[in-house]
Design a protein around this motif. Structure first.
Motif, PDB file in Angstrom:
ATOM      1  N   ARG A 179       0.844  -1.189   0.000  1.00 35.69           N
ATOM      2  CA  ARG A 179       0.000   0.000   0.000  1.00 35.69           C
ATOM      3  C   ARG A 179       0.881   1.242   0.000  1.00 35.69           C
ATOM      4  O   ARG A 179       2.014   1.207   0.499  1.00 35.69           O
ATOM      5  N   PRO A 180       0.386   2.375  -0.533  1.00 36.35           N
ATOM      6  CA  PRO A 180       1.221   3.586  -0.563  1.00 36.35           C
ATOM      7  C   PRO A 180       1.726   4.008   0.806  1.00 36.35           C
ATOM      8  O   PRO A 180       2.887   4.413   0.945  1.00 36.35           O
ATOM      9  N   ARG A 201       3.984  13.075  -6.126  1.00 34.91           N
ATOM     10  CA  ARG A 201       2.630  12.974  -6.665  1.00 34.91           C
ATOM     11  C   ARG A 201       2.453  13.819  -7.930  1.00 34.91           C
ATOM     12  O   ARG A 201       1.845  13.380  -8.909  1.00 34.91           O
ATOM     13  N   GLU A 202       2.987  15.038  -7.919  1.00 35.74           N
ATOM     14  CA  GLU A 202       2.808  15.919  -9.073  1.00 35.74           C
ATOM     15  C   GLU A 202       3.475  15.341 -10.312  1.00 35.74           C
ATOM     16  O   GLU A 202       2.907  15.364 -11.413  1.00 35.74           O
ATOM     17  N   LEU A 203       4.681  14.810 -10.141  1.00 31.82           N
ATOM     18  CA  LEU A 203       5.376  14.218 -11.290  1.00 31.82           C
ATOM     19  C   LEU A 203       4.654  12.963 -11.763  1.00 31.82           C
ATOM     20  O   LEU A 203       4.541  12.722 -12.982  1.00 31.82           O
ATOM     21  N   PHE A 204       4.132  12.174 -10.842  1.00 28.02           N
ATOM     22  CA  PHE A 204       3.378  10.972 -11.201  1.00 28.02           C
ATOM     23  C   PHE A 204       2.134  11.337 -12.000  1.00 28.02           C
ATOM     24  O   PHE A 204       1.842  10.729 -13.050  1.00 28.02           O
ATOM     25  N   ASN A 205       1.394  12.337 -11.542  1.00 27.08           N
ATOM     26  CA  ASN A 205       0.187  12.764 -12.264  1.00 27.08           C
ATOM     27  C   ASN A 205       0.531  13.373 -13.617  1.00 27.08           C
ATOM     28  O   ASN A 205      -0.229  13.231 -14.581  1.00 27.08           O
ATOM     29  N   THR A 206       1.680  14.053 -13.700  1.00 21.65           N
ATOM     30  CA  THR A 206       2.110  14.625 -14.979  1.00 21.65           C
ATOM     31  C   THR A 206       2.375  13.529 -16.001  1.00 21.65           C
ATOM     32  O   THR A 206       1.982  13.629 -17.173  1.00 21.65           O
ATOM     33  N   LEU A 207       3.055  12.461 -15.564  1.00 22.17           N
ATOM     34  CA  LEU A 207       3.296  11.334 -16.471  1.00 22.17           C
ATOM     35  C   LEU A 207       1.991  10.706 -16.941  1.00 22.17           C
ATOM     36  O   LEU A 207       1.829  10.390 -18.132  1.00 22.17           O
ATOM     37  N   LEU A 208       1.053  10.506 -16.018  1.00 21.77           N
ATOM     38  CA  LEU A 208      -0.227   9.914 -16.395  1.00 21.77           C
ATOM     39  C   LEU A 208      -0.963  10.799 -17.393  1.00 21.77           C
ATOM     40  O   LEU A 208      -1.586  10.302 -18.346  1.00 21.77           O
ATOM     41  N   THR A 245      -4.391   6.409  -9.176  1.00 25.00           N
ATOM     42  CA  THR A 245      -3.541   6.998  -8.145  1.00 25.00           C
ATOM     43  C   THR A 245      -2.408   6.020  -7.847  1.00 25.00           C
ATOM     44  O   THR A 245      -2.236   5.012  -8.533  1.00 25.00           O
ATOM     45  N   ALA A 246      -1.647   6.330  -6.789  1.00 24.39           N
ATOM     46  CA  ALA A 246      -0.574   5.419  -6.382  1.00 24.39           C
ATOM     47  C   ALA A 246      -1.132   4.059  -5.981  1.00 24.39           C
ATOM     48  O   ALA A 246      -0.454   3.034  -6.135  1.00 24.39           O
TER      49      ALA A 246
END
Length: 434
Positions: free
Chosen positions: A272-273, A341-348, A363-364
Motif C-alpha cells: 500500500r502507498p 505525486r505531481e510528477l506521477f500525475n504529470t506522467l499519467l 492513483t498510487a
C-alpha cells in the motif's frame, strides 16, 4: 429596586424589560446554561404569572434530565417533539406564545467531551494524524453548523440539512459554482458526527441516535479498482525511465529517479502507498527464495493491518539496490521520504492514463491493484496473493478477480454432456417386433 428589574422564586428567576422594548423578559440559570424567554406581555402582573409558569416548566425538565428521562413532549424513541393534543372542549384555546423550547446539553458540550475522551482513549491505538483530523472536522465544519444546537434537536432532518449545506456553501474560486466535497471527505465528517452523538448517548444527554443514513442513495454496484493493464504498465515504466534519464531540469533528476524506482517497487511488491512511505532500509532484506532460487526482497511491513511480511517479485531487487546506493541509505532512513505525486500525475496526463475506461482516476494505489491483477493473470493462487498483500480472499474475488478474463477456465465452463450412441436400425426393428 429598579422598576425595570424584578426577582422571583427566591432570586432564581429574573424579570426585566429592555430599553426601547414594551415586553417583559424572563431569565434563569439551570443545567449549566442561561435560559431566556420573552413573555410577550406589557403588564407586569401578567408577565410575573407567565414567568413563574415558565420557570417551573424549565425546572421540571431539568429534574427529569438529571434522572435520565426525556423532557415532557419528547418521544423517548425518536427524540422528536410531539405536539400535545388540545383539550376536548372547543372553547379552550392553546397559548401560542408558549412554543416548545429546546434545552439541555448542546452539541458543543458533546463535541468537547468527545475530543477529551478520544485523545485519552486512542493514545497508542491511533496515530496523531487521526486525532488532528477529528479536531479539524469538528472545528472547521461541524461546530459552525451545529454549534449551540441542543442535542435533542439533532435529528435525521438536521443531519440531511448538513449534507446539503456542505454541498452548496463551498464554491469554486474560478467558476463560482458549488463545489461538492469528496465522498470520503463527507463520509469522514458524518463518522465524526456519529462518534460525538454516541458520546452524548453514553453520558445520558441523548436518548437515541438519529438515523444518519444518506437518503436517495442508489444501490451501489461492484466496480473494479483502477489498475494498469500490461500494455499500459509498460508505457508507464518506459516513460518514467526516460524521464529519469533525461529530466527537464537537472535538479529534478533525483526526484525522477526515485519515482521510477517507486513505480517498479510498488508493482513488484503490492504494498500500500502508506506502507511504502513507512519503509526503512532495515525493514528490507535481499534473500534467495528456496523454491525458485531467485533473488527477492523479504519485507517487514508496518501499516493498515499491523505488522506483517511481504515477499516481492524478482523485479523489485534492482530498484531497491539503486535506491540504497543513490541515497546512501542508513538502516533507519526511509526508502521514500515523500511521494512525487505531481510528477506521477504529470506522467499519467502525458500518457493519457489519468483515468481508466470507466472514468476512475488512477492513483498510487493503482500500482498495488496492478500487482494483484498481474499475479491473477499469471495464475497465482488467490489465497497466497491475499496473504502476501495482507488482505482477504473475498476482497480480491470481489474487486479484482471478477474482471480478469484469465481467471475463467474455458475448459471447465464449456463442458458438453456426451450424446448417447445411436442404436443400430436392425436392433430397433427387432425391439419393435417384440
Amino acid at each position: 429596586m429598579d422598576e425595570h428589574n424584578h426577582t422571583l422564586m427566591d432570586g432564581r428567576l429574573h424579570l426585566y424589560r429592555r430599553e426601547h422594548s414594551r415586553f417583559w423578559q424572563c431569565s434563569t440559570y439551570l443545567g449549566g446554561r442561561n435560559h431566556r424567554q420573552s413573555t410577550h406581555e406589557e403588564s407586569l402582573v401578567l408577565a410575573k404569572e407567565f414567568a413563574r409558569d415558565w420557570y417551573m416548566e424549565r425546572y421540571t425538565d431539568e429534574r427529569r434530565r438529571r434522572r435520565g428521562l426525556p423532557p415532557y413532549g419528547v418521544d423517548p424513541v425518536a427524540s422528536q417533539t410531539v405536539v400535545q393534543p388540545a383539550a376536548a372542549a372547543p372553547e379552550v384555546l392553546t397559548d401560542r406564545r408558549r412554543r416548545p423550547v429546546a434545552y439541555g446539553p448542546t452539541f458543543k458540550q458533546a463535541a468537547d467531551a468527545f475530543l477529551r475522551e478520544a485523545a485519552v482513549v486512542t493514545a497508542g491505538e491511533r496515530s496523531d494524524y487521526y486525532m488532528t483530523q477529528k479536531e479539524q472536522q469538528v472545528r472547521v465544519h461541524l461546530m459552525p453548523f451545529f454549534g449551540g444546537t441542543a442535542l435533542s434537536e439533532v435529528t435525521a432532518g438536521l443531519v440531511q440539512e448538513y449534507r446539503v449545506h456542505r454541498a452548496t456553501t463551498n464554491r469554486d474560486r474560478r467558476t463560482n459554482e458549488p463545489k461538492r466535497p469528496a465522498r470520503n471527505t463527507l463520509h469522514g465528517e458524518i463518522v465524526t458526527l456519529r462518534q460525538i452523538l454516541k458520546t452524548a448517548n453514553r453520558k445520558g444527554w441523548l436518548v437515541a441516535l438519529p438515523d444518519m443514513s444518506a437518503p436517495y442513495k442508489k444501490s451501489g454496484k461492484v466496480s473494479h479498482r483502477a489498475w494498469f493493464s500490461p500494455e499500459e504498465y509498460k508505457r508507464l515504466y518506459q516513460a518514467s525511465r526516460d524521464r529519469a534519464k533525461n529530466p527537464k531540469k537537472e535538479r529534478w533528476r533525483t526526484a525522477a529517479e526515485n519515482l521510477h524506482d517507486y513505480i517498479l517497487l510498488m508493482v513488484n511488491t503490492g504494498l500500500r502507498p502508506d506502507e511504502v512511505l513507512g519503509l526503512e532500509y532495515r525493514d528490507v532484506a535481499i534473500v534467495t527464495d528456496d523454491a525458485t532460487d531467485e533473488r527477492i526482497l523479504e519485507i517487514k511491513v508496518r501499516g493498515k493491518r499491523g505488522v506483517g511480511y511481504c515477499k516481492s517479485m524478482p523485479g523489485a531487487v534492482m530498484p531497491f539496490r539503486r535506491l540504497k546506493d543513490r541515497n546512501k541509505g542508513q538502516p533507519t532512513d526511509r526508502l521514500f521520504p515523500s511521494f512525487q505525486r505531481e510528477l506521477f500525475n504529470t506522467l499519467l496526463k502525458e500518457l493519457d492514463l489519468r483515468e481508466d475506461r470507466e472514468g476512475q482516476r488512477r492513483t498510487a494505489y493503482s500500482l498495488r491493484h496492478t500487482y494483484i491483477c498481474l499475479r491473477l493473470m499469471e495464475g497465482a493462487d488467490i489465497y497466497q496473493i491475499a496473504k502476501n498483500c495482507r488482505t482477504s480472499v473475498e476482497m480480491i474475488q470481489t474487486f479484482y478477480a471478477s474482471h480478469i478474463a484469465s481467471t475463467l477456465d474455458a475448459a471447465a465452463i464449456n463442458v458438453r454432456k456426451p450424446k448417447p450412441a445411436k442404436r443400430p436400425a436392425r436392433q430397433e426393428a427387432a425391439d419393435a417386433a417384440l
